[in-house]
Design a protein around this motif. Sequence first.
Motif, PDB file in Angstrom:
ATOM      1  N   UNK A 141    -123.903  33.433   2.884  1.00  0.00           N
ATOM      2  CA  UNK A 141    -123.063  34.210   1.719  1.00  0.00           C
ATOM      3  C   UNK A 141    -124.062  34.803  -0.177  1.00  0.00           C
ATOM      4  N   UNK A 142    -123.786  35.683  -0.099  1.00  0.00           N
ATOM      5  CA  UNK A 142    -124.814  35.999  -1.794  1.00  0.00           C
ATOM      6  C   UNK A 142    -123.401  35.970  -2.336  1.00  0.00           C
ATOM      7  N   UNK A 143    -123.092  34.682  -2.985  1.00  0.00           N
ATOM      8  CA  UNK A 143    -121.826  34.838  -3.782  1.00  0.00           C
ATOM      9  C   UNK A 143    -122.458  33.962  -5.059  1.00  0.00           C
ATOM     10  N   UNK A 144    -122.538  32.736  -4.800  1.00  0.00           N
ATOM     11  CA  UNK A 144    -122.578  31.556  -5.416  1.00  0.00           C
ATOM     12  C   UNK A 144    -124.198  31.014  -5.563  1.00  0.00           C
TER      13      UNK A 144
END
Lengths: 786, 786
Positions: A141-144
């Motif tokens: 996931x490219x969030x955090x």
Amino acid sequence: MTNPLSADLLARMDAYWRAANYLSVGQIYLRDNPLLREKLTLDHVKPRLLGHWGTTPGLNFIYAHLNRVIKERDLDMIYVTGPGHGGPGLVANTYLEGTYSEFYPEIGEDEAGLAKLVRQFSWPGGIPSHVAAETPGSINEGGELGYSLMHAYGAAFDNPELIVTCVVGDGEAETGALATSWHSNKFLNPARDGAVLPILHLNGYKIASPTILARISHDELDALLRGYGYAPHFVEGHDPELMHQAMASAMDKVMDEIAAIQLAARSGVEVQRPAWPMIVLRSPKGWTGPKEVDGNPTEDSWRSHQVPLSKLAEVPGHLKVLEDWLLSYRAEELFDDAGKLLPELAALAPSGNRRMGANPHANGGLLLKDLKLPDFRDYALDVPSPGAVEGESTRVAGAFLRDVLTLNDGAQNFRVFGPDETQSNRLGAVFEVTDRVFMGDLIETDRQISRDGRVMEVLSEHLCQGWLEGYLLTGRHGFFSCYEAFIHVVDSMFNQHAKWLNVSKSVPWRKPIASLTYLLTSHVWRQDHNGFSHQDPGFIDHVMNKKAGVVRVYMPPDANTLLSVVDHCLRSRDYINVIVAGKQPEPQWLDGPAAEAHCAAGLGVWEWASNCGTEEPDAVVACAGDVPTMEALAAVALLREQAPDIKLRFVNVVDLMALQPPSIHPHGIDDAAFDAMFTTDKPVIFVHHGYPALIHRLTYRRSNHDNFHVHGFQEEGTTTTPFDMAVLNQIDRFHVAKDVIDRVPRLADRREAFADLVASRLAEHNDYIRENGEDLPEIRNWVWPG
Amino acid sequence: MTNPLSADLLARMDAYWRAANYLSVGQIYLRDNPLLREKLTLDHVKPRLLGHWGTTPGLNFIYAHLNRVIKERDLDMIYVTGPGHGGPGLVANTYLEGTYSEFYPEIGEDEAGLAKLVRQFSWPGGIPSHVAAETPGSINEGGELGYSLMHAYGAAFDNPELIVTCVVGDGEAETGALATSWHSNKFLNPARDGAVLPILHLNGYKIASPTILARISHDELDALLRGYGYAPHFVEGHDPELMHQAMASAMDKVMDEIAAIQLAARSGVEVQRPAWPMIVLRSPKGWTGPKEVDGNPTEDSWRSHQVPLSKLAEVPGHLKVLEDWLLSYRAEELFDDAGKLLPELAALAPSGNRRMGANPHANGGLLLKDLKLPDFRDYALDVPSPGAVEGESTRVAGAFLRDVLTLNDGAQNFRVFGPDETQSNRLGAVFEVTDRVFMGDLIETDRQISRDGRVMEVLSEHLCQGWLEGYLLTGRHGFFSCYEAFIHVVDSMFNQHAKWLNVSKSVPWRKPIASLTYLLTSHVWRQDHNGFSHQDPGFIDHVMNKKAGVVRVYMPPDANTLLSVVDHCLRSRDYINVIVAGKQPEPQWLDGPAAEAHCAAGLGVWEWASNCGTEEPDAVVACAGDVPTMEALAAVALLREQAPDIKLRFVNVVDLMALQPPSIHPHGIDDAAFDAMFTTDKPVIFVHHGYPALIHRLTYRRSNHDNFHVHGFQEEGTTTTPFDMAVLNQIDRFHVAKDVIDRVPRLADRREAFADLVASRLAEHNDYIRENGEDLPEIRNWVWPG
């Protein structure tokens, strides 16, 4: 430097890159007119401009160059996108290679499909702006930020033919999790594992300021990466033509080096740790974007981080800047009349499962095989009657895990993870059949450690969690044991994985993966020599905030219940299972069949500890967790000794989720069963492993909830005796028994005498431990009198 | 290598080290007979052997050598003990230098004092086994590993004369937090800040296996440390005599280098980042302990990690091994007849505040000066009537912080911390008076960044938190702004700091320090372009598990309430304050005086939004948080439009702790006031910023708690419009208003019509956003009609 690309190939690769960049800009800005076949107007532009441009052209550049080597060498490769903000780039590339339209047939390879593709990005009901579970080819996931490289290593373990390319952003590189991830190469065996190719992408800036690694000297950076154990290849510049040749040259070299390392490691000689190749790509942030906006440098600046050009309606000329920017990619040279990528460009991508968006390793459920599990019943302790024997729960589970390792040795798809605590957590039986894996120097006196071990120990909960996530997401199985207090180190990683699982369930092409199972031991009640800093049972509260569909929490009170729970968790899919269990010698309560039935129910009355028969009791004594169960039983024993006429029901809870109504959690028991067990109006004294509020939360909607009185951890702790820890937090037998007496109206006349008894026992306890430094013999050696 | 120590000095330093080692072993093993003046028997030995020997002799060795250079050079130095498990070593050293007896007069410098000293260690009612708040000279809890080096840098900032020596264990070095901490040298300015001297202690093993850094080649380790920006000096061996000379030589060199760096940096020329010296100490784990126990190598092995020798009663000969081990230190050459350290040895320690145990920097409250604060009322937005103007809360707070920076510029005791988000979180006004600090290379196009900035930005929540903790613990002030979701990265650091504060309150000589204040913004409801991975309001749940005495949570609904809260937090001591506030343009509700009064009360009725006067309402609409407040008010407006006869009370909560009974939290309002506000039997529809369970938890003991119906975050999120996020989680005006109608029996006949209205409005909303990509104009531009 050689120039490996012919003029034709270079031109086509550059065109392919332009196509990806064009579609990326399109996704951020356009709601229609995707090929600019009409004059661009504000009506074609999204009203809310959302997304991250800065990192995207670099991601696209790398993708194009990986495509070349995959095709030329028939490589099995996936792409982990650390700078996940560059979502549009990964969507663009998987679209160009054809994967996207296969997964999402409504987004076809024509102008209408392109219109939908650009519009859906960051659009209500569309797709998120980051690389996410919805993105083909992604396991990160490219969030955090911080977890890309550990996910990459997790994916590479036990996948000898796989190359995991991992782009690490120089922003992400500042995080702790990423900073220690580089050392993962000390745990990757080139003979049996695949390769990780880190590409450190120095585009120089975070949201608003320069990055550390972009602003140290070349020599320092080179030393740092060599110190981490890599052999870096630098690709630096901004001129596309030169950069294509430099990148192609570097790619050829690193692929040759990886092949050479693997050939050597697999030749039968002793395996040593090589210096793995990696690439440092220094390219401008927002490369190929507007050089300047409103007089401010934009390309190669932090101003490119998100949307470099906004206020298109408000600022005259901005629309023209956008149009010129889009036109600079010359879409007319890239797409045919129908809007499909030209065949000579499409031919640059690999085909079938070699496409990084279609590689099954990135949709691990496709590759998942069930674990072979021994019959957990064979490991059960012999418990002739409740409390008749002592046992160490985790030690018994360790024997089961040992045989799981053995049974799946052929499949090489199961590993045990933990921060240097496998032995300390008494799972040491696993070392009868395997070792810790370590690629650092080994010396003669080392024990239980080798190049081929399947136990992964490193003093970083981050690495354990990240490796395991990567391993699970690529279709394998694992088991993570950890000190209870320090699992909070990965609270945020748990969050992100839970969100990933939650979203994955609604992505039709994602197949279920094995659950992530934590065994939290060395828990709050038995930190005899570590004290307050090691005493925190709050992880389960944190877990409970996530969707019921993805989380499970178990509190087996003894070894046989733990066995049943572990077996269940290892069979489950798409969950995060949290098991809390002790490692110290403790009385055992249930024999194998009773434990299995109890775990299947999730909670239940222990008739042998109850004396109310089918009548309503004066009070219910309930408990969850091993130490609470022992104290609750001791309280019952004390009560029956002191007040033989008291009628008590004893309930033990293994599956905390069962306390909730079925409308909240699928494990919840129905209200009728709950009321039958806990009554609708009698006091329930609940002795809980963790913070008391959790039990109130779980029972909030039950009819008798006002009568639940919960004893649990009150944040009172230090280095003291085990029983004193219980006393400090009032979960001990004396406080619990007194609470029962105090809440049964029928026994009001005995409260005073009982309070005196309790006070004198507690004073005796306190005097004894301060004088002798250990618990009273009758406490240490207490046995259930039944 | 030179041999800087004379034979006499070497002998005395070795004796001092032996004394510290002797007292360390004594603490782990002995309950009496501290000087072995009687023949050792089992009666003298503790029944439970708890503690960590392995790292201790190395810590003692370093302490003795630091004492020498402190004395010789009159240095101002503190000692940060990364391997905090070595608690007995720090207790022993602070005892030997006399500090311990000054802080704890009952532990005198004689045989009776020694008996108490050894007995209290890991003894019920005594001291914990780790370096902790109880340990003189410490600012770093030795429980959860990873934070020593960031604490050290935090202590060094703005302390130009201070040298912070930080021992980093090779176990701890594997953690993510520590791995990124090395880069802290890119943020330390040798002209205005002090020095950090890292000592990487390679003793080779964790609990059960070798460490990474001890098992890579010398060249790799050297490259790694140089890559991190240090100039390492290696001290390696096991022979005490040689090691003393080598360590003394290295100490002289690094102190010379630090002095030279500081002299150069303070000479007025432009400051550049130097390569700071550091020491790598490679010494055996459990050095000077038993070479073998039961035939297994023990010294220089993981077997020395905790208690290398146990089962003294059970195994014949073990008691003798312990006796021989203790005798090997020759206590008779170290202590006089009374049991006091011999004067020629005591003379090796510095005196007064130069003793590391007594250095006031390690008891920061002693040095703490109040911040000079401007009058926050001067920054208040003009709010002529509720909802009449819009404002960005954090932007207003930014102006206040700017002037806090200016007013305290002379004292150099305030910094602002955040992971690259100060500007993004709209606190950018601070850049009018200061910059980000950065010691990396700077280039011409850089803005708002310099060697002297007071804003500390790095993409690591760990570093922000750790630096700030170190800064606060040494008596200064700070402010940490962070994206709400990602503060979970430091959940475990928060835990440890809360525990430290909690324990410190009961340590009589520890003085109060400034509170750690978080501003969580870019919160769950306004992640317009980041989506699900950035949506998590659970940190406040995590915080709520800690002791009421140390935690505070505020939810200011607008700019003027935020100002009042920030002012309050910056004045507070010994708390962890969590403020959650938005950064987006939003309606403003309270003028300055109203905001101040509201914050002082913690919660209150907003009469202007209520219409029940002094009567009991049909329902109470309550809220906490900025977006919830707006939606709750919009719900009230809708209800009054659609059902003008409905009588509502509107309550806003700023201070979540006020909801709890005063018996639980000092901020709690009493039951009578609570009941007057929330009624005892009317429905309370509560619109909450975070997960709903928290409100139930806080109000659980209130009489009306069964009638609380909480709307909050339900873990539903994605990239969508702001209002759609509210709808997805049913905190929007329509769902809230419908819930009110549904729960007022008097309005039962209107439920159906209202449900239809709500359904049609929601359908209209949904259609509009999917077509237009933004919220309906009447939603975007909604104003309070009052």
